[in-house]
Design a protein around this motif. Structure first.
Motif, PDB file in Angstrom:
ATOM      1  N   LEU A 351     -52.567   5.992  13.112  1.00  0.00           N
ATOM      2  CA  LEU A 351     -53.021   5.241  14.343  1.00  0.00           C
ATOM      3  C   LEU A 351     -54.397   4.372  14.001  1.00  0.00           C
ATOM      4  O   LEU A 351     -54.639   3.184  14.434  1.00  0.00           O
ATOM      5  CB  LEU A 351     -53.576   6.277  15.255  1.00  0.00           C
ATOM      6  N   ILE A 352     -55.301   5.034  13.012  1.00  0.00           N
ATOM      7  CA  ILE A 352     -56.411   4.118  12.740  1.00  0.00           C
ATOM      8  C   ILE A 352     -56.066   2.950  11.930  1.00  0.00           C
ATOM      9  O   ILE A 352     -56.615   1.974  12.304  1.00  0.00           O
ATOM     10  CB  ILE A 352     -57.339   5.127  11.825  1.00  0.00           C
ATOM     11  N   LYS A 353     -55.200   2.948  10.987  1.00  0.00           N
ATOM     12  CA  LYS A 353     -54.703   1.732  10.214  1.00  0.00           C
ATOM     13  C   LYS A 353     -54.216   0.706  11.316  1.00  0.00           C
ATOM     14  O   LYS A 353     -54.341  -0.616  11.196  1.00  0.00           O
ATOM     15  CB  LYS A 353     -53.702   1.969   9.214  1.00  0.00           C
ATOM     16  N   ASN A 354     -53.249   1.161  12.175  1.00  0.00           N
ATOM     17  CA  ASN A 354     -52.492   0.402  13.288  1.00  0.00           C
ATOM     18  C   ASN A 354     -53.672  -0.326  14.004  1.00  0.00           C
ATOM     19  O   ASN A 354     -53.229  -1.675  14.375  1.00  0.00           O
ATOM     20  CB  ASN A 354     -51.646   1.315  14.238  1.00  0.00           C
ATOM     21  N   ILE A 355     -54.846   0.413  14.527  1.00  0.00           N
ATOM     22  CA  ILE A 355     -55.659  -0.438  15.351  1.00  0.00           C
ATOM     23  C   ILE A 355     -56.775  -1.409  14.604  1.00  0.00           C
ATOM     24  O   ILE A 355     -56.680  -2.711  15.002  1.00  0.00           O
ATOM     25  CB  ILE A 355     -56.548   0.693  15.964  1.00  0.00           C
ATOM     26  N   ILE A 356     -56.726  -1.171  13.232  1.00  0.00           N
ATOM     27  CA  ILE A 356     -57.706  -2.057  12.596  1.00  0.00           C
ATOM     28  C   ILE A 356     -56.778  -3.237  12.218  1.00  0.00           C
ATOM     29  O   ILE A 356     -57.177  -4.520  12.518  1.00  0.00           O
ATOM     30  CB  ILE A 356     -57.972  -1.457  11.244  1.00  0.00           C
ATOM     31  N   ILE A 357     -55.557  -2.893  11.757  1.00  0.00           N
ATOM     32  CA  ILE A 357     -54.791  -4.069  11.337  1.00  0.00           C
ATOM     33  C   ILE A 357     -54.408  -5.030  12.558  1.00  0.00           C
ATOM     34  O   ILE A 357     -54.498  -6.213  12.638  1.00  0.00           O
ATOM     35  CB  ILE A 357     -53.218  -3.573  10.604  1.00  0.00           C
ATOM     36  N   GLY A 358     -54.159  -4.057  13.745  1.00  0.00           N
ATOM     37  CA  GLY A 358     -53.647  -4.928  15.186  1.00  0.00           C
ATOM     38  C   GLY A 358     -54.845  -5.813  15.617  1.00  0.00           C
ATOM     39  O   GLY A 358     -54.583  -6.816  16.083  1.00  0.00           O
TER      40      GLY A 358
END
Length: 452
Positions: A351-358
């Motif tokens: 989830l953390i990666k998803n938000i940053i990349i998103g």
């Protein structure tokens, strides 16, 4: 052409069943089973479209109200991918571009340079719009055709390279997703995910939606999360209590209903996928053949929807403060799930990666959309599209707002004699690198099998 244009005008809910039925017959299914599979996919697509339209109807006005409360005036209105598709199909060179893309797919399959059989003809407009815009700017039809052909080459290879993560994370065997609106995010996500993995905290962090639900308990349930996120958006928009609650229930409904519609896709797809696999094993021994479908088949995933609902309000906030941005996110907020779907698969739901990349992907959409809004507006006017008086320009999270499309558009309109060769060389190098990795992995698997 009359038959083709009639099917295109009928839209994907008609075009998809026809194409899937034909594909099923080619792969040896009985006509009754092929037709039922195609109709099931068409019903699933219609259901998803209704839910996305429902989401747009509810989130769009709230997003606009949030912006109005800030007093910030953005000059390019996001009119949605549907409007961009209409501009694309109205172009005088659209027939040439569509058949050119189709021919590229066939040639690559014959030469064994792709495993993707792209039956998602409706979404060819993502590749064609680049050619339309290049032709409009340069007045050179060959540059227009060439840009769409290069878009097709890049798209089919990205679909091949991303197929393993689609199969692994979403559990859909024998399918790739050559939808530019989903694939383009990987152009940013792959290198950024590699960079994040160099950071110990990010590399070791496995926090996912399921973990969030575990810690949040009752509030981690998908329908409760949708309710809370919707109510927060409504509150920020300045809605009264009744409208806040209505928006909350609407977002909760989206989280519950989209997965149910997506299950229809899976139900209709599996007979075609199984038949295609058997067909390819007979005729292409030692070679896989992937059916290229609309990324709508995966946007119902709970991780994807939840990530998108977190990104949507952050997108609106980013539009207000991002230097150099002129785009007001509106109609395409509903397709944010498409932009993050393969990011979620790449990070395995982190989830953390998803938000940053998103958020990085979102920034690129806003910047590229701002840069190409004047051209897109001029094209829309040239084909007779009536524009509202509330905005100087139009934009979208589709067209050349997507990084892959923008790069190709830029190369074909900015000193083409220099930039086109540079882009082709760069793409050839990436092609060699990715296919080299797959070749090494295949050899390692064979060695492991021999050892076992």
């Amino acid at each position: 052409m009359d038959v083709f244009n009639w099917l295109i005008a009928a839209g994907p809910t008609v075009l998809l069943p026809v194409i899937i039925t034909i594909i099923g017959l080619i792969f040896g299914l009985k006509i009754t089973r092929s037709f039922k599979s195609g109709l099931t996919l068409g019903i699933g697509f219609a259901g998803i479209k209704l839910i996305l339209d429902f989401m747009t109807t509810n989130v769009g006005p709230a997003a606009k109200a949030m912006v109005d409360r800030t007093g910030v005036h953005l000059t390019a209105l996001d009119v949605g991918w549907g409007s961009i598709a209409a501009v694309t199909w109205a172009s005088p060179i659209i027939a040439i571009l569509i058949f050119g893309i189709l021919l590229v797919n066939i040639i690559l399959l014959i030469l064994k340079k792709t495993h993707t059989l792209d039956v998602d003809i409706w979404n060819y407009h993502h590749m064609a719009i680049v050619g339309v815009m290049v032709y409009f700017v340069t007045k050179n039809i060959w540059l227009g055709i060439g840009s769409s052909i290069l878009m097709a080459l890049i798209t089919f290879k990205l679909a091949d390279w991303s197929q393993p993560i689609v199969e692994s994370f979403f559990g859909i065997p024998g399918v790739s997703l050559p939808t530019v609106s989903a694939l383009s995010s990987l152009v940013i996500a792959w290198p950024l995910n590699w960079l994040l993995d160099r950071i110990p905290f990010m590399r070791n962090n496995k926090f996912s939606i399921k973990d969030a639900q575990k810690y949040l308990g009752f509030f981690g349930d998908s329908m409760i999360m949708g309710l809370i996120i919707g109510m927060v958006i409504g509150w920020l928009a300045g809605y009264d209590l009744m409208k806040v609650m209505q928006l909350g229930v609407s977002m909760s409904a989206v989280l519950v209903l989209i997965p149910k519609m997506t299950s229809l896709f899976m139900e209709g797809l599996m007979p075609i996928s199984d038949a295609a696999q058997k067909w390819s094993e007979k005729r292409f021994k030692g070679r896989k053949l992937f059916i290229g479908l609309d990324a709508a088949v995966v946007v119902g995933n709970q991780d994807v929807i939840t990530t998108a609902l977190i990104i949507i309000p952050l997108t609106i906030a980013m539009a207000l403060i991002l230097p150099g941005n002129s785009v007001l996110p509106f109609a395409d907020l509903a397709v944010v799930p498409f932009r993050v779907a393969l990011v979620v698969a790449l990070t395995n739901g982190n989830l953390i990666k998803n938000i940053i990349i998103g958020l990085v992907v979102t920034a690129s959409l806003l910047w590229c959309g701002t840069a190409t809004a004047p051209v897109l507006t001029a094209i829309a006017k040239s084909v007779g599209i009536k524009l509202g008086a509330n905005s100087l320009y139009i934009s979208s999270f589709a067209a050349t707002s997507m990084i892959q499309s923008f790069i190709v558009y830029f190369a074909f309109t900015w000193h083409p004699l220099i930039s086109i060769p540079v882009l082709i060389i760069a793409f050839a190098g990436i092609w060699y690198f990715f296919d080299g990795i797959k070749h090494v992995n295949k050899n390692m698997e064979m060695q492991d099998a021999v050892t076992d």
